[in-house]
Design a protein around this motif. Structure first.
Motif, PDB file in Angstrom:
ATOM      1  N   LYS A   1       2.015   3.551  72.106  1.00 25.23           N
ATOM      2  CA  LYS A   1       3.450   3.446  72.385  1.00 25.23           C
ATOM      3  C   LYS A   1       3.865   1.988  72.601  1.00 25.23           C
ATOM      4  O   LYS A   1       4.969   1.577  72.202  1.00 25.23           O
TER       5      LYS A   1
ATOM      6  N   VAL B   1       4.072   0.492  69.149  1.00 28.57           N
ATOM      7  CA  VAL B   1       5.246   1.026  68.459  1.00 28.57           C
ATOM      8  C   VAL B   1       6.515   0.336  68.974  1.00 28.57           C
ATOM      9  O   VAL B   1       7.386  -0.083  68.182  1.00 28.57           O
TER      10      VAL B   1
ATOM     11  N   THR C   1       4.895   2.418  61.714  1.00 30.14           N
ATOM     12  CA  THR C   1       5.542   2.890  62.932  1.00 30.14           C
ATOM     13  C   THR C   1       5.925   4.361  62.834  1.00 30.14           C
ATOM     14  O   THR C   1       5.724   5.134  63.782  1.00 30.14           O
TER      15      THR C   1
ATOM     16  N   ALA D   1      -0.064   2.271  64.394  1.00 28.51           N
ATOM     17  CA  ALA D   1       0.901   1.314  64.929  1.00 28.51           C
ATOM     18  C   ALA D   1       0.469  -0.120  64.638  1.00 28.51           C
ATOM     19  O   ALA D   1       1.284  -0.969  64.250  1.00 28.51           O
TER      20      ALA D   1
ATOM     21  N   GLU E   1       4.493   7.381  65.225  1.00 28.65           N
ATOM     22  CA  GLU E   1       5.369   8.234  66.027  1.00 28.65           C
ATOM     23  C   GLU E   1       5.128   9.705  65.730  1.00 28.65           C
ATOM     24  O   GLU E   1       5.153  10.549  66.640  1.00 28.65           O
TER      25      GLU E   1
ATOM     26  N   LYS F   1       9.237  -2.255  66.981  1.00 29.47           N
ATOM     27  CA  LYS F   1      10.687  -2.053  66.945  1.00 29.47           C
ATOM     28  C   LYS F   1      11.458  -3.166  67.639  1.00 29.47           C
ATOM     29  O   LYS F   1      12.690  -3.121  67.706  1.00 29.47           O
TER      30      LYS F   1
ATOM     31  N   LEU G   1       1.931  10.629  67.447  1.00 30.93           N
ATOM     32  CA  LEU G   1       2.140  10.701  68.892  1.00 30.93           C
ATOM     33  C   LEU G   1       2.826  12.008  69.285  1.00 30.93           C
ATOM     34  O   LEU G   1       2.489  12.615  70.307  1.00 30.93           O
TER      35      LEU G   1
END
Length: 495
Positions: free
Chosen positions: A287, A290, A241, A236, A245, A294, A248
């Motif tokens: 998170k 990330v 990204t 991240a 993800e 975004k 994760l």
């Protein structure tokens, strides 16, 4: 009447200094037909080793000073160097760093024949450099500490212990110097782990750290949840990204499965609970980054909310919190200062290298003299006719493994495993191999930190797993040129 028990003899000053008595001189080793290292004779009486006998502090300094007048040291420069090294350690303990440096240099400067010097500079010599480096660090001379520790590591460039110690010093500053990068690359090839990524994270080299974590995860049979969660956070931060993800999603299932095992009170359950807690925290950080990538600022703030402190690696934690605070504004991770996170971590690491906590390293683990015949005995164990150190398929045939069971200095065991892997690779018609797993079960002995069991697992270009590790490959010719003569089986003795 019962006879009175005989009084136990008081340990000599030599035992009170470092716990060891007379050392076989290099000249005596000539009688074993190993290698011509000198012409020294046998000096002093035998005395059983007693590792519990050494005195600390001022008493230790006095004992070592007295021991320097013992015939077992006056007649043996190698033993004399060991005593001066230990006195330097006790000077360090008392905070007399200039005296510690003087003893380290005196030990390094003992007069030796050229062949003895060559072997000395692979064990005791580097230890004197480490002692001097730690003393310089305690005097706030980081640059000189790094220079000295790099010199110690370069004494055995195909080993790991001295390199690890040098990198601990170098990690105190975020910038990766040329010497540090060289040592990191070398260690990465010999023993892949999170350290490579850790230094890159400290320097803010996120793309490089992400690449390192990807390579590390690819070589692990089953990556742990903490490793995967760390990979997600690094991905991240590197701006990957989609990759973060995906990682994760993978680690989330693994954490759920591990959490199901964490409900008991036994050791396994407690270990599982600790891993889940560490991974969960890294997942929250990943998170948050990330979401930031975004443009989801409120979500990013939410992932950082409610934690007064973080236990994850400082470089990752501080960078992600700073990134979110910079864009999400007031109220983000309230009361958490990224700069303080970094500073506190550096202080703890530095205290571990300059305080009394480092004495254990210096007293018991720093390399001391090792019989040069040990390498030759390990070379004998590699012969095709030997029963030990023979290559065998591991990982369901996807890699090759070799085990060493002969006790030796830890770095000697590491080197021997590399030589054995190189020779087995050549026997299969390949010119390169990449180490997947390199483990030595540590202990302490007269040689310092020693290996009681060593295992190496590796792949060659003929193995499917090699492609992901090709950048870490070692050349057979390079290993043989650097170490082959030392790990050559002794010639049969004439009858």
């Amino acid at each position: 009447m019962l006879a009175a028990a005989p009084a136990l003899a008081e340990p000599s000053a030599l035992l009170k200094c470092d716990g060891y008595g007379r050392r076989q001189t290099p000249g005596e080793q000539l009688g074993r037909g190993l290698v011509v290292l000198g012409t020294l004779g046998l000096f002093g009486s035998a005395e059983a080793d007693k590792p519990s006998a050494p005195e600390a502090g001022e008493k230790g300094i006095a004992a070592c000073t007295e021991a320097l007048t013992d015939s077992r040291t006056t007649g043996n420069p190698v033993r004399r160097a060991e005593v001066m090294l230990m006195r330097g350690v006790r000077q360090f303990e008392m905070g007399r760093f200039d005296d510690a440096i003087a003893d380290a240099r005196a030990a390094r400067g003992v007069e030796l024949t050229p062949l003895v010097r060559a072997h000395f500079d692979r064990n005791i010599g580097p230890s004197t450099l480490v002692l001097e480096a730690l003393a310089r660090l305690s005097q706030n001379n980081q640059a000189e500490a790094e220079r000295l520790s790099a010199a110690a590591a370069n004494a055995r460039p195909n080993a790991t212990f001295l390199t690890e110690e040098a990198l601990r010093i170098m990690a105190l500053t975020p910038e990766i110097t040329a010497d540090e990068r060289l040592l990191l690359d070398r260690l990465w090839r010999l023993q892949a782990g999170v350290r490579h990524s850790q230094h890159q994270e400290g320097a803010g080299e996120w793309a490089g750290a992400a690449a390192s974590m990807k390579t590390l995860v690819a070589m692990l049979q089953k990556p742990g949840v903490v490793t995967l969660a760390r990979q997600a956070a690094v991905q991240a931060l590197a701006g990957d990204t989609a990759g973060a993800e995906a990682t994760l999603a993978r680690v989330g299932q693994d954490i759920d499965e591990l959490a199901a095992k964490a409900g008991g009170t036994d050791q396994a359950a407690q270990t599982a609970a600790q891993q889940v807690a560490r991974a969960d925290e890294l997942v929250q950080l990943a998170k948050a980054q990330v979401a930031l990538n975004k443009g989801q600022l409120e979500e990013a703030k939410g992932f950082l909310a409610g934690r007064p402190r973080w236990l994850s690696p400082a470089s990752l934690t501080a960078q992600i919190i700073a990134n979110v605070q910079a864009k999400a504004g007031p109220g983000t991770a309230s009361g958490v200062d990224p700069a303080k996170i970094r500073a506190d971590a550096t202080k703890v690491a530095r205290d571990g290298l300059t305080g009394k906590g480092v004495l254990g390293l210096m007293v018991t683990m720093l390399p001391r003299w090792e019989d040069p015949g040990e390498a030759q005995e390990l070379g004998k164990a590699m012969l095709p006719t030997a029963k030990t150190m023979q290559p065998k398929p591991v990982r369901d045939g996807a890699a090759t493994g070799i085990t060493a069971v002969r006790p030796a200095a830890l770095d000697t065991t590491t080197e021997a495993l590399l030589v054995a892997a190189a020779r087995a690779t050549k026997a299969k018609g390949q010119d390169r191999f990449a180490v997947l797993f390199n483990f030595v079960l540590p202990g302490t002995a007269r040689v310092g930190l020693n290996g009681r069991l060593g295992i190496v697992e590796y792949v060659t270009p003929a193995d499917p797993l090699f492609a992901a590790q090709e950048a870490r490959a070692l050349k057979v010719a390079d290993i043989e040129a650097a170490l082959g003569n030392q790990y050559k089986a002794p010639d049969p003795q004439k009858r």
